[in-house]
Design a protein around this motif. Structure first.
Motif, short mmCIF file in Angstrom:
data_model
loop_
_atom_site.label_atom_id
_atom_site.label_comp_id
_atom_site.label_asym_id
_atom_site.label_seq_id
_atom_site.Cartn_x
_atom_site.Cartn_y
_atom_site.Cartn_z
N GLN A 303 0.80 -1.23 0.00
CA GLN A 303 0.00 0.00 0.00
C GLN A 303 0.83 1.28 0.00
OE1 GLN A 303 -2.69 -0.80 -0.94
NE2 GLN A 303 -3.50 -2.57 0.11
N SER A 304 1.88 1.37 0.83
CA SER A 304 2.72 2.56 0.87
C SER A 304 4.11 2.19 1.37
CB SER A 304 2.10 3.62 1.79
OG SER A 304 2.97 4.74 1.94
N GLY A 348 -3.20 13.06 3.49
CA GLY A 348 -2.00 13.43 4.22
C GLY A 348 -0.71 13.01 3.56
N GLU A 349 -0.78 12.20 2.49
CA GLU A 349 0.44 11.77 1.80
C GLU A 349 1.09 12.98 1.13
OE1 GLU A 349 1.32 8.12 -1.13
OE2 GLU A 349 0.43 9.86 -2.16
N ASN A 350 2.33 13.27 1.50
CA ASN A 350 3.05 14.36 0.85
C ASN A 350 4.07 13.80 -0.12
OD1 ASN A 350 5.34 13.59 2.41
ND2 ASN A 350 4.67 14.91 4.10
N GLU A 351 4.83 14.67 -0.74
CA GLU A 351 5.78 14.23 -1.77
C GLU A 351 6.86 13.35 -1.16
OE1 GLU A 351 7.14 13.65 -5.56
OE2 GLU A 351 5.26 14.57 -4.89
N GLU A 352 7.28 13.65 0.06
CA GLU A 352 8.30 12.83 0.71
C GLU A 352 7.78 11.41 0.96
OE1 GLU A 352 10.94 12.66 4.85
OE2 GLU A 352 9.80 14.47 4.33
N ASP A 353 6.52 11.31 1.40
CA ASP A 353 5.92 9.98 1.59
C ASP A 353 5.90 9.21 0.28
OD1 ASP A 353 5.24 10.38 4.34
OD2 ASP A 353 3.53 11.60 3.70
N THR A 357 7.62 5.58 -1.19
CA THR A 357 6.95 4.50 -1.92
C THR A 357 7.74 4.13 -3.18
OG1 THR A 357 4.75 5.07 -1.10
CG2 THR A 357 4.85 3.90 -3.19
N LEU A 358 8.20 5.15 -3.90
CA LEU A 358 9.01 4.88 -5.10
C LEU A 358 10.29 4.14 -4.74
CD1 LEU A 358 8.70 8.29 -7.01
CD2 LEU A 358 7.61 6.12 -7.63
N SER A 359 10.93 4.55 -3.64
CA SER A 359 12.19 3.90 -3.27
C SER A 359 11.96 2.47 -2.83
CB SER A 359 12.89 4.70 -2.17
OG SER A 359 12.21 4.61 -0.94
N LEU A 401 4.51 6.09 -10.51
CA LEU A 401 4.72 4.76 -9.93
C LEU A 401 4.49 3.67 -10.98
CD1 LEU A 401 5.32 2.97 -7.50
CD2 LEU A 401 2.92 3.21 -6.81
N LEU A 402 3.47 3.84 -11.81
CA LEU A 402 3.18 2.86 -12.86
C LEU A 402 4.35 2.74 -13.82
CD1 LEU A 402 1.13 0.97 -14.24
CD2 LEU A 402 0.26 2.96 -15.49
#
Length: 480
Positions: A303-304, A348-353, A357-359, A401-402
């Motif tokens: 999920q995250s 509440g998900e920000n760019e850092e969050d 996820t990408l990492s 992400l896709l």
């Protein structure tokens, strides 16, 4: 009361019923036909199959589409608003196209949206005749018989029913005269996790598990009918039997079930979906190395990649714990195929969050991922959380992400070219019926130049080339 009136009162109900049956038969040539359209997850697909099998057993026929069906049922999903809106628009369109020319057609909603909305669906769409909740699929034939025979007008049944988890066991294994090689087996219903974004505990109820003997019996019947691979289904499949079966020799109820199914003669492969990371104890990880029929494939929703977001989601694990599960599994099965679910744009998900996820996606290198843009669901905590993410931000994160997932998946496919891999042949390729297709143990689709005689066989193929999501096998080494 005179003798003639008394006689009439005795016989009138019987005559009325006879006239209803006659009217029912005049409306339809033979038994009525039914078309079921399914939205959502594999559990919904399995529920639809069970309903169809029950109706066929009662004499109904299956229609190829709504244009020729006497009964049109939509099995619905509530996980995202988009799925609900699709089902509602579909029913509106089908009713508009059908009612005037075929007034006797019966319309119904089944499943999660039916459970969530109940009579509201008939209030919105008065032409709908049946609304059947998630614990009532086994009542579909009974209610449809009554509606078609005009013994009932409208039916709304979304009540809780004890032991409903044991009623989804019928299967349709013959499609176009061809035997199915794979089958889904529902082992439980409901969910106790209560993730803040999820409506499932409210539409499917609390966890309820079938018994191991019941499940093994169903699996044996499937094997006797030609099935080679079984996929066990549950909302959180690894939570199977937690309330009912204590650990035995350090093995959870779910691992005990895997062992029991593994003993069935003639079964070639076992899969399961969808688990929760908290279900991956040492006993399950060890089972991958100990049970040969348990394939090297794991769909583990994450999920995250952000611990902060995971906590807001009420997921019950951290990023480090998730990565530890993947590491332990790959230590046991280095060639394990791993897939997952992601939600982007959670409140509440920000760019850092999102970067976390990408990492995580880069670190794990998933073979496949299902990515969902967060969708508020009524009566769930997340719908009322502050920091709701704009739709355009969700779209952007979804695409980023896709793209990453597709790049990794493409590279994994290309790395398999030249390797010899075992596939279980499932049947004709959907895109090219002139070819056959099968699936590797790590859940890769392989298309090859085969024939119907290969259906159900385990074959070793050399991978000759790779597409974006498909592998192609060399027919030169087919084991005829």
């Amino acid at each position: 009361m005179g003798e003639g009136e008394a006689c009439w009162r005795r016989w009138r109900p019987i005559l009325d019923f006879g006239l209803q049956v006659l009217d029912f038969r005049l409306c339809f040539v033979g038994m009525p036909s039914v078309y079921i359209k399914t939205y959502g997850c594999q559990m919904n697909e399995r529920d639809s199959e069970a309903v169809a099998a029950q109706l066929v057993a009662k004499g109904y026929t299956l229609a190829a589409g709504e244009a020729t069906a006497d009964v049109i049922l939509l099995n619905t999903c509530s996980v995202r608003d988009l799925a609900e809106q699709k089902a509602l628009r579909k029913m509106e369109n089908v009713v508009a196209e059908t009612r005037r020319s075929r007034p006797n057609v019966v319309f119904g909603f089944l499943g999660c949206m039916a459970q969530s909305r109940g009579r509201e669906l008939i209030d919105r769409l008065p032409d709908v005749d049946l609304v059947l909740g998630t614990q009532k699929f086994h009542r579909a034939a009974e209610y449809l018989d009554d509606i078609l025979a005009r013994r009932r007008d409208k039916v709304v049944d979304i009540a809780v029913e004890e032991k409903s988890e044991a009623t989804i066991r019928e299967h349709l294994l013959d499609g176009n005269g061809q035997k199915s090689v794979t089958a889904f087996v529902s082992i439980m219903q409901g969910c106790n996790q209560y993730c803040t974004f999820c409506i499932v505990p409210y539409t499917r109820g609390e966890e309820r598990s079938r018994t191991i003997p019941e499940i093994v019996s169903e699996c044996r019947e499937l094997i006797e009918r030609g099935v080679k691979e079984i996929t066990l289904l549950g909302q959180i499949v690894t939570s199977y039997g937690k309330r009912d079966l204590p650990p035995k020799e350090g093995k959870s109820a779910f691992v005990q079930l895997l062992e029991a199914i593994h003993e069935i003669e003639g079964l070639e492969r076992i899969r399961f979906t969808s688990p929760h990371p908290k279900g991956y104890g040492d006993d399950l990880v060890e089972a991958y190395g100990r049970l040969p029929k348990l394939v090297e494939s794991a769909h583990i929703p994450v999920q995250s990649g952000s611990d902060r977001v995971l906590k807001l989601m009420h997921r019950g694990y951290t990023r480090a714990r998730y990565l530890g599960i993947i590491e332990r599994l790959r230590r046991v099965k280095p060639n394990l195929g791993v897939s997952t679910d992601f939600i982007v744009g959670f409140p509440g998900e920000n760019e850092e969050d999102f970067e976390q996820t990408l990492s995580l996606a880069r670190e794990v290198e998933f073979d496949q991922a299902f990515i969902f843009k967060y969708s508020p669901r009524r009566d769930t905590p997340a719908a009322e959380m502050p920091g709701q993410v704009p739709q355009e931000v969700k779209e952007d994160r979804n695409q980023r992400l896709l793209q990453l997932i597709n790049e990794v998946g493409r590279r994994h496919h290309e790395q398999l070219v030249g390797r010899q891999m075992q596939i279980l042949v499932e049947g004709q390729s959907k895109r090219n019926p002139a070819r056959m297709m099968g699936r590797t143990r790590c859940n890769k689709i392989v298309v090859f130049e085969g024939a119907e005689r290969h259906r159900g066989q385990l074959l070793e193929l050399k991978i000759s080339r790779a597409g974006a999501f498909t592998l192609y096998g060399d027919p030169a080494i087919l084991n005829d």
